[in-house]
Design a protein around this motif. Sequence first.
Motif, short mmCIF file in Angstrom:
data_model
loop_
_atom_site.label_atom_id
_atom_site.label_comp_id
_atom_site.label_asym_id
_atom_site.label_seq_id
_atom_site.Cartn_x
_atom_site.Cartn_y
_atom_site.Cartn_z
N ILE A 104 33.92 46.71 37.53
CA ILE A 104 32.80 46.46 38.44
C ILE A 104 33.17 45.26 39.31
N ASP A 105 32.52 45.14 40.46
CA ASP A 105 32.89 44.11 41.43
C ASP A 105 32.33 42.72 41.17
N PRO A 106 31.11 42.57 40.64
CA PRO A 106 30.59 41.21 40.45
C PRO A 106 31.52 40.35 39.60
N VAL A 107 31.60 39.07 39.95
CA VAL A 107 32.45 38.13 39.22
C VAL A 107 31.75 37.72 37.94
N ASN A 108 32.35 38.09 36.81
CA ASN A 108 31.70 37.77 35.54
C ASN A 108 32.68 37.98 34.39
N GLY A 109 32.34 37.40 33.27
CA GLY A 109 33.02 37.67 32.02
C GLY A 109 31.95 37.98 30.99
N LEU A 110 32.28 38.76 29.99
CA LEU A 110 31.27 39.07 28.99
C LEU A 110 31.91 39.38 27.65
N ALA A 111 31.13 39.13 26.61
CA ALA A 111 31.53 39.46 25.25
C ALA A 111 30.63 40.59 24.78
N ALA A 112 31.23 41.71 24.42
CA ALA A 112 30.45 42.85 23.94
C ALA A 112 29.95 42.58 22.52
N PRO A 113 28.87 43.24 22.12
CA PRO A 113 28.36 43.05 20.75
C PRO A 113 29.39 43.37 19.67
N ASP A 114 30.38 44.23 20.00
CA ASP A 114 31.39 44.57 19.00
C ASP A 114 32.55 43.57 18.96
N GLY A 115 32.46 42.51 19.78
CA GLY A 115 33.46 41.45 19.74
C GLY A 115 34.54 41.54 20.80
N ARG A 121 36.55 43.44 37.17
CA ARG A 121 37.59 43.67 38.18
C ARG A 121 37.43 42.67 39.33
N GLY A 122 36.19 42.36 39.68
CA GLY A 122 35.96 41.39 40.75
C GLY A 122 36.52 40.02 40.41
N PHE A 123 36.38 39.61 39.14
CA PHE A 123 36.91 38.31 38.72
C PHE A 123 38.44 38.34 38.73
N TYR A 124 39.00 39.40 38.20
CA TYR A 124 40.46 39.52 38.16
C TYR A 124 41.04 39.54 39.58
N ARG A 125 40.30 40.15 40.50
CA ARG A 125 40.75 40.18 41.89
C ARG A 125 40.82 38.77 42.48
N PHE A 127 41.51 36.15 40.82
CA PHE A 127 42.73 35.57 40.25
C PHE A 127 43.97 36.05 41.01
N ARG A 128 44.03 37.33 41.28
CA ARG A 128 45.19 37.89 41.98
C ARG A 128 45.28 37.35 43.41
N ASN A 129 44.14 37.03 43.99
CA ASN A 129 44.14 36.50 45.36
C ASN A 129 44.41 35.00 45.40
N GLY A 130 44.53 34.37 44.24
CA GLY A 130 44.82 32.95 44.19
C GLY A 130 43.59 32.05 44.28
N GLU A 131 42.41 32.65 44.24
CA GLU A 131 41.19 31.84 44.30
C GLU A 131 40.86 31.21 42.95
N VAL A 132 41.40 31.78 41.89
CA VAL A 132 41.19 31.28 40.53
C VAL A 132 42.55 31.19 39.85
N THR A 133 42.80 30.10 39.14
CA THR A 133 44.09 29.94 38.46
C THR A 133 44.08 30.67 37.11
N SER A 232 30.34 29.49 44.57
CA SER A 232 30.92 30.20 45.71
C SER A 232 31.54 31.53 45.27
N LEU A 233 32.13 31.55 44.08
CA LEU A 233 32.74 32.78 43.58
C LEU A 233 31.70 33.87 43.34
N THR A 234 30.57 33.46 42.80
CA THR A 234 29.52 34.43 42.48
C THR A 234 28.52 34.60 43.61
N GLU A 235 28.74 33.86 44.72
CA GLU A 235 27.84 33.91 45.87
C GLU A 235 26.41 33.63 45.46
N LYS A 236 26.30 32.64 44.57
CA LYS A 236 24.97 32.26 44.07
C LYS A 236 24.19 31.56 45.16
#
Length: 269
Positions: A104-115, A121-125, A127-133, A232-236
């Motif tokens: 999904i495009d929104p910048v986020n990380g999450l922990a599923a209930p199963d661990g 994908r938006g967050f990883y993008r 990183f690939r663009n150099g906006e996040v180390t 700025s990353l999450t356009e909050k």
Amino acid sequence: MYGCHTRHRQQNKEVNADPAQNPRSPLRIDPASLHPHIYAMLKFTPILLAILYALAMYRFSVWRTGKELDAKSTELADPALKQLTDRLAASLDLARIPVYIYEIDPVNGLAAPDGRIFITRGFYRKFRNGEVTGEEMASVIAHELGHVALGHARRRMIDFSGQNALRTALIMVLGRFVPFVGVWIANMLTSVLASKLSRSDEYEADAYAAALLTKAGIGVGPQKSLFHKLDSLTEKRAGMAPAWLLSHPDTAQRIAALEQLESRWKTSD
């Protein structure tokens, strides 16, 4: 004759009336006269039903989330990030820490209930663009590991059930004094409580991540630098909701909490 006829009509009314509503009828049931345990069960049945409903809804939500994550995610295969996650794993005495890409495009990380740990994908993008180390991405993964290690998923299930029961109890009480408005007040109070509990979880996960990153030799710096970028990353858009209704703490407060941790650790050393 009139008086006699009137008495007959009154008697007929009493005979034809609902026996349970007739105060003279032996079939009339006074709740207070029931066995105390039965009366208590009847009195608290709405609250018990609210708890059961909340548990069922939470279980369904977990099942639905798991199905969506299974359908829309694949394991991350990035050599640079794997080096960092391997350092985190070594600090936890684990063979490895699998991380998954949630498509999904929104910048986020999450922990599923199963661990399982996910980054979008938006967050990883970013990183690939150099906006996040890479180190900043590692701080996100460490944060989500904190949610898993601290049992926040299970706690949220308990909290959700308790909040639903509290909402029902407040509606029952407030509805007697302020009908209609009481429902709104009950919903508002439980929303405030839910937000406060969620913010507490985030602070705990931040502290866990800071300790893990420090142990892994990455340090707290990337965690703080990511927080500076977060809005700025999450356009909050600031000011959209009052702070006490937000599920995540204010970014500046999270950075301040990390700096307090660093200061405490330096003092203890």
